[in-house]
Motif scaffolding. Structure first.
Motif, PDB file in Angstrom:
ATOM      1  N   GLY A 128      40.181  43.312  22.739  1.00  0.00           N
ATOM      2  CA  GLY A 128      39.687  42.140  23.451  1.00  0.00           C
ATOM      3  C   GLY A 128      40.674  41.606  24.465  1.00  0.00           C
ATOM      4  O   GLY A 128      40.296  41.249  25.590  1.00  0.00           O
ATOM      5  N   SER A 129      41.955  41.545  24.081  1.00  0.00           N
ATOM      6  CA  SER A 129      42.954  41.023  25.027  1.00  0.00           C
ATOM      7  C   SER A 129      43.142  41.959  26.205  1.00  0.00           C
ATOM      8  O   SER A 129      43.345  41.509  27.340  1.00  0.00           O
ATOM      9  N   ARG A 130      43.064  43.266  25.954  1.00  0.00           N
ATOM     10  CA  ARG A 130      43.206  44.216  27.064  1.00  0.00           C
ATOM     11  C   ARG A 130      42.020  44.110  28.019  1.00  0.00           C
ATOM     12  O   ARG A 130      42.183  44.211  29.238  1.00  0.00           O
ATOM     13  N   LEU A 131      40.825  43.896  27.488  1.00  0.00           N
ATOM     14  CA  LEU A 131      39.659  43.701  28.350  1.00  0.00           C
ATOM     15  C   LEU A 131      39.767  42.392  29.131  1.00  0.00           C
ATOM     16  O   LEU A 131      39.386  42.328  30.304  1.00  0.00           O
ATOM     17  N   ASN A 132      40.277  41.353  28.492  1.00  0.00           N
ATOM     18  CA  ASN A 132      40.481  40.090  29.211  1.00  0.00           C
ATOM     19  C   ASN A 132      41.472  40.276  30.348  1.00  0.00           C
ATOM     20  O   ASN A 132      41.288  39.730  31.449  1.00  0.00           O
ATOM     21  N   ASP A 133      42.533  41.043  30.089  1.00  0.00           N
ATOM     22  CA  ASP A 133      43.519  41.316  31.139  1.00  0.00           C
ATOM     23  C   ASP A 133      42.883  42.055  32.309  1.00  0.00           C
ATOM     24  O   ASP A 133      43.187  41.777  33.476  1.00  0.00           O
ATOM     25  N   LEU A 134      42.002  43.005  31.999  1.00  0.00           N
ATOM     26  CA  LEU A 134      41.306  43.735  33.069  1.00  0.00           C
ATOM     27  C   LEU A 134      40.449  42.783  33.891  1.00  0.00           C
ATOM     28  O   LEU A 134      40.425  42.858  35.125  1.00  0.00           O
ATOM     29  N   GLY A 135      39.756  41.871  33.213  1.00  0.00           N
ATOM     30  CA  GLY A 135      38.924  40.912  33.928  1.00  0.00           C
ATOM     31  C   GLY A 135      39.727  40.008  34.847  1.00  0.00           C
ATOM     32  O   GLY A 135      39.242  39.593  35.908  1.00  0.00           O
ATOM     33  N   GLU A 136      40.960  39.697  34.462  1.00  0.00           N
ATOM     34  CA  GLU A 136      41.830  38.885  35.310  1.00  0.00           C
ATOM     35  C   GLU A 136      42.421  39.704  36.448  1.00  0.00           C
ATOM     36  O   GLU A 136      42.678  39.183  37.544  1.00  0.00           O
ATOM     37  N   ALA A 137      42.626  41.006  36.220  1.00  0.00           N
ATOM     38  CA  ALA A 137      43.276  41.852  37.226  1.00  0.00           C
ATOM     39  C   ALA A 137      42.352  42.213  38.384  1.00  0.00           C
ATOM     40  O   ALA A 137      42.800  42.303  39.536  1.00  0.00           O
ATOM     41  N   LEU A 138      41.074  42.428  38.115  1.00  0.00           N
ATOM     42  CA  LEU A 138      40.180  42.934  39.152  1.00  0.00           C
ATOM     43  C   LEU A 138      40.091  42.014  40.373  1.00  0.00           C
ATOM     44  O   LEU A 138      40.210  42.506  41.510  1.00  0.00           O
ATOM     45  N   PRO A 139      39.914  40.704  40.228  1.00  0.00           N
ATOM     46  CA  PRO A 139      39.911  39.859  41.431  1.00  0.00           C
ATOM     47  C   PRO A 139      41.279  39.800  42.108  1.00  0.00           C
ATOM     48  O   PRO A 139      41.352  39.648  43.339  1.00  0.00           O
TER      49      PRO A 139
END
Length: 265
Positions: A128-139
């Motif tokens: 979950g934390s890695r997916l959250n990090d991805l969501g923050e990285a894309l923009p």
């Protein structure tokens, strides 16, 4: 029916080839065969075979491919978001895009291979934390790409790998040009319907997103082609098989290229 032409990719897995010349040769052979996309992967250790076998790094290799090739698109299947600052990754992608004259695909995912994290000092966290990090990285990646001088040669296509219904497919709907998965036909149809729901939330036409799938070769070429036909009929248009070192067997790739030419007419 696919809304994009059928394309064929090959993932040249950068493992078990202590002589880089084997990889360089495989790149040349694949381009000569007429593949559309060359992929490697973003790991630091082999994923099968000897776990401590020979292995090379992803993005320095992509820069070499940018110089070596002339026609194919190429990229990582997929970059691990955890290993590089998003702004740095955007700059690396822009630079590699320029080296190639505009042929890079920016494949990205949240990461999963714990040995990479442990050995190279990254915090593994949770799925979950890695997916959250991805969501923050894309923009952040998009923002940095818009600021770089010189700008990328084109809109660099973003490929997101994975099938998580709450987060990953939401990110695909928001940011991806290509969605990559590795599932059977029934699961694909379900995931595609979930993706369409996310696209509706963002007022996006899901047909804009190219569908990509890995194919298994273990059971032989005929079952592989049969699976490709089922997925193509359901809308998948980019098909990729993987091959490892040191030999980099391209028999399945050759069969898929011939199949592509028949499907595309």
């Amino acid at each position: 029916m696919a809304s994009h032409p059928i394309r064929i990719g090959v993932q040249l897995q950068p493992q078990h080839s202590p002589d880089y010349a084997n990889i360089r040769d495989a790149v040349s052979r694949a381009e000569d065969l007429g593949v559309d996309v060359l992929f490697n992967w973003d790991h630091f250790y082999p994923l099968y075979g000897d776990p401590d076998g020979a292995h090379f790094e992803c993005w320095t290799m992509l820069a070499a491919w940018a110089e070596q090739t002339t026609k194919v698109e190429f990229g990582a299947l997929v970059t691990c978001n955890s290993y590089r600052n998003p702004e740095l990754l955007a700059d690396m992608a822009r630079t590699t895009d320029h080296i190639s004259g505009g042929r890079l695909i920016l494949g990205i995912g949240s990461g999963w291979f714990e040995k990479d994290y442990d050995e190279y000092g990254y915090d593994f966290g949770t799925a979950g934390s890695r997916l959250n990090d991805l969501g923050e990285a894309l923009p952040r990646i998009n923002s940095r790409l818009s600021k770089l001088n010189p700008a990328p040669t084109r809109h660099i296509p973003v490929l997101i790998g994975g099938g998580g219904e709450k987060k990953t497919l939401k990110y695909v709907a928001q940011y991806a040009d290509i969605w990559h998965s590795f599932v059977d036909i029934d699961v694909y149809k379900h995931k595609a319907s979930v993706l369409a729901e996310h696209c509706a939330t963002f007022d996006r036409n899901p047909d804009e997103i190219e569908r990509s799938s890995g194919l298994k070769t273990d059971d032989g070429l005929d079952p592989m082609i049969a699976q490709a036909n089922l997925l193509a009929d359901a809308g998948v248009s980019l098909f990729t098989v993987g091959t490892g070192g040191p030999g980099y067997d391209l028999e399945a790739v050759e069969a898929l290229v011939a199949w592509r030419d028949k499907r595309n007419g």
